[in-house]
Design a protein around this motif. Sequence first.
Motif, PDB file in Angstrom:
ATOM      1  N   CYS A 192     -15.827   5.527  39.601  1.00 24.35           N
ATOM      2  CA  CYS A 192     -14.959   5.551  40.768  1.00 24.35           C
ATOM      3  C   CYS A 192     -13.513   5.385  40.319  1.00 24.35           C
ATOM      4  N   THR A 193     -12.664   6.339  40.716  1.00 26.62           N
ATOM      5  CA  THR A 193     -11.237   6.251  40.412  1.00 26.62           C
ATOM      6  C   THR A 193     -10.416   6.306  41.696  1.00 26.62           C
ATOM      7  N   ASN A 194     -11.053   5.971  42.819  1.00 22.95           N
ATOM      8  CA  ASN A 194     -10.314   5.855  44.061  1.00 22.95           C
ATOM      9  C   ASN A 194      -9.455   4.591  44.018  1.00 22.95           C
ATOM     10  N   THR A 195      -8.651   4.372  45.057  1.00 22.93           N
ATOM     11  CA  THR A 195      -7.538   3.423  44.998  1.00 22.93           C
ATOM     12  C   THR A 195      -7.905   2.056  44.428  1.00 22.93           C
ATOM     13  N   LEU A 196      -8.858   1.359  45.048  1.00 19.46           N
ATOM     14  CA  LEU A 196      -9.133  -0.003  44.627  1.00 19.46           C
ATOM     15  C   LEU A 196      -9.734  -0.050  43.227  1.00 19.46           C
ATOM     16  N   CYS A 197     -10.713   0.818  42.978  1.00 19.21           N
ATOM     17  CA  CYS A 197     -11.308   0.832  41.644  1.00 19.21           C
ATOM     18  C   CYS A 197     -10.274   1.230  40.589  1.00 19.21           C
ATOM     19  N   ALA A 198      -9.386   2.162  40.931  1.00 16.84           N
ATOM     20  CA  ALA A 198      -8.345   2.563  39.981  1.00 16.84           C
ATOM     21  C   ALA A 198      -7.439   1.390  39.644  1.00 16.84           C
ATOM     22  N   VAL A 199      -7.025   0.650  40.671  1.00 18.66           N
ATOM     23  CA  VAL A 199      -6.168  -0.516  40.454  1.00 18.66           C
ATOM     24  C   VAL A 199      -6.866  -1.559  39.579  1.00 18.66           C
ATOM     25  N   MET A 200      -8.185  -1.695  39.776  1.00 19.77           N
ATOM     26  CA  MET A 200      -8.955  -2.701  39.036  1.00 19.77           C
ATOM     27  C   MET A 200      -9.405  -2.214  37.655  1.00 19.77           C
ATOM     28  N   GLY A 201      -9.073  -0.973  37.305  1.00 21.19           N
ATOM     29  CA  GLY A 201      -9.388  -0.498  35.961  1.00 21.19           C
ATOM     30  C   GLY A 201     -10.241   0.744  35.878  1.00 21.19           C
ATOM     31  N   GLY A 202     -10.527   1.395  36.997  1.00 25.62           N
ATOM     32  CA  GLY A 202     -11.386   2.567  36.986  1.00 25.62           C
ATOM     33  C   GLY A 202     -10.831   3.721  36.163  1.00 25.62           C
TER      34      GLY A 202
ATOM     35  N   GLU B 215     -11.111   7.088  31.227  1.00 29.60           N
ATOM     36  CA  GLU B 215     -10.448   7.573  30.011  1.00 29.60           C
ATOM     37  C   GLU B 215     -11.188   7.117  28.761  1.00 29.60           C
ATOM     38  N   ARG B 216     -11.634   5.865  28.768  1.00 21.18           N
ATOM     39  CA  ARG B 216     -12.351   5.341  27.609  1.00 21.18           C
ATOM     40  C   ARG B 216     -13.684   6.056  27.419  1.00 21.18           C
ATOM     41  N   LEU B 217     -14.417   6.285  28.509  1.00 19.98           N
ATOM     42  CA  LEU B 217     -15.697   6.987  28.413  1.00 19.98           C
ATOM     43  C   LEU B 217     -15.497   8.438  27.990  1.00 19.98           C
ATOM     44  N   SER B 218     -14.467   9.079  28.542  1.00 22.15           N
ATOM     45  CA  SER B 218     -14.196  10.462  28.176  1.00 22.15           C
ATOM     46  C   SER B 218     -13.916  10.580  26.681  1.00 22.15           C
ATOM     47  N   GLU B 219     -13.135   9.662  26.156  1.00 16.93           N
ATOM     48  CA  GLU B 219     -12.832   9.665  24.724  1.00 16.93           C
ATOM     49  C   GLU B 219     -14.077   9.347  23.899  1.00 16.93           C
ATOM     50  N   HIS B 220     -14.868   8.377  24.364  1.00 20.68           N
ATOM     51  CA  HIS B 220     -16.054   7.933  23.630  1.00 20.68           C
ATOM     52  C   HIS B 220     -17.128   9.020  23.586  1.00 20.68           C
ATOM     53  N   LEU B 221     -17.297   9.722  24.720  1.00 18.94           N
ATOM     54  CA  LEU B 221     -18.342  10.742  24.830  1.00 18.94           C
ATOM     55  C   LEU B 221     -17.877  12.123  24.393  1.00 18.94           C
ATOM     56  N   GLY B 222     -16.561  12.343  24.381  1.00 14.54           N
ATOM     57  CA  GLY B 222     -16.037  13.644  24.003  1.00 14.54           C
ATOM     58  C   GLY B 222     -16.160  14.692  25.090  1.00 14.54           C
ATOM     59  N   VAL B 223     -16.221  14.264  26.354  1.00 20.56           N
ATOM     60  CA  VAL B 223     -16.326  15.192  27.488  1.00 20.56           C
ATOM     61  C   VAL B 223     -15.375  14.753  28.590  1.00 20.56           C
ATOM     62  N   GLY B 224     -15.059  15.685  29.493  1.00 22.53           N
ATOM     63  CA  GLY B 224     -14.234  15.384  30.647  1.00 22.53           C
ATOM     64  C   GLY B 224     -15.049  15.388  31.925  1.00 22.53           C
ATOM     65  N   HIS B 225     -14.362  15.486  33.062  1.00 24.40           N
ATOM     66  CA  HIS B 225     -15.035  15.463  34.365  1.00 24.40           C
ATOM     67  C   HIS B 225     -16.024  16.620  34.504  1.00 24.40           C
TER      68      HIS B 225
ATOM     69  N   THR C  46     -23.774  13.371  31.844  1.00 24.06           N
ATOM     70  CA  THR C  46     -22.739  14.133  32.524  1.00 24.06           C
ATOM     71  C   THR C  46     -21.761  13.124  33.115  1.00 24.06           C
ATOM     72  N   LEU C  47     -20.499  13.260  32.748  1.00 27.21           N
ATOM     73  CA  LEU C  47     -19.467  12.319  33.188  1.00 27.21           C
ATOM     74  C   LEU C  47     -18.738  12.885  34.395  1.00 27.21           C
ATOM     75  N   GLU C  48     -18.511  12.030  35.399  1.00 26.20           N
ATOM     76  CA  GLU C  48     -17.816  12.470  36.610  1.00 26.20           C
ATOM     77  C   GLU C  48     -16.792  11.447  37.058  1.00 26.20           C
ATOM     78  N   ARG C  49     -15.711  11.952  37.645  1.00 30.55           N
ATOM     79  CA  ARG C  49     -14.822  11.111  38.449  1.00 30.55           C
ATOM     80  C   ARG C  49     -15.363  11.120  39.879  1.00 30.55           C
ATOM     81  N   ILE C  50     -15.490   9.954  40.469  1.00 31.61           N
ATOM     82  CA  ILE C  50     -15.999   9.838  41.836  1.00 31.61           C
ATOM     83  C   ILE C  50     -14.886   9.300  42.732  1.00 31.61           C
ATOM     84  N   GLU C  51     -14.732   9.912  43.906  1.00 34.62           N
ATOM     85  CA  GLU C  51     -13.673   9.474  44.818  1.00 34.62           C
ATOM     86  C   GLU C  51     -13.946   8.092  45.402  1.00 34.62           C
ATOM     87  N   CYS C  52     -15.180   7.793  45.745  1.00 38.50           N
ATOM     88  CA  CYS C  52     -15.515   6.451  46.229  1.00 38.50           C
ATOM     89  C   CYS C  52     -17.012   6.235  46.086  1.00 38.50           C
TER      90      CYS C  52
END
Length: 249
Positions: free
Chosen positions: A100-110, A115-125, A135-141
């Motif tokens: 989750c990279t929506n507002t609250l989760c983003a503020v808290m470190g989402g 970014e860390r998982l994307s770098e670690h796994l070598g994949v994007g959204h 399969t890595l995903e950005r989730i709105e909420c």
Amino acid sequence: MTQQAGYLHVDAESKKPYEPDVLERLRADAAVIIARYPVARSALLPLLHLVQSVDGYVTGRGIRLCAELLDLTTAEISAVATYYTQYKRHPNGEYTVGVCTNTLCAVMGGDLIFERLSEHLGVGHDETTPDGKITLERIECNAGCDYAPVIMTNWEFFDNQTPESATALVDDLRAGKDVVPTRGAHHVCTFKEISRVLAGFNDGRADEGVGAGPASLLGLGIAKERGWRAPGDDAADPGPAPDGKEKPK
């Protein structure tokens, strides 16, 4: 092979006919699903989950089967399959890890977790690791704001995550370990297994684990302690006001 995000994957392999025994099982399960609805086309959403429970994503042959069963065009099926994000447009990993990279989760470190998982796994959204595991995903909420930042793995909750705990999570999944969510079932199922549940077939695990944790129940506990009720809950006895004083009758 890492899959690119967003496109509908219907190559020759995707259109290859089902084996007779697989097709027989699919038709039998589809008949059960369709029978639940007064109008057959209403069964399309669970039927697409059924296709994913076999193929791992919405394939060309799955689209054709749904069209045949529901007397719709393949264009109508594709329009639905490409609208909802739970329907995968290309081969999906064994585990979908949604950050989750929506507002609250983003503020808290989402954002940092993603970014860390994307770098670690070598994949994007919406991309899948070469081993086909994640399969890595950005989730709105993820609807778990009281436990931000939250990750969902095949729609099971992992609360109060950090970059370190998230990295350990995907490493355990790739290693084939049983992974236990913060709330919900006793372990995370595969994408195909959970797709069958979403198609409407009970796996007997609905009552496993904790559904709501302390943070979610805090407001309810306060309301009970203070005797608060929703307006109209008991018109004859309005009970105490939020300040503890008796309401006028």
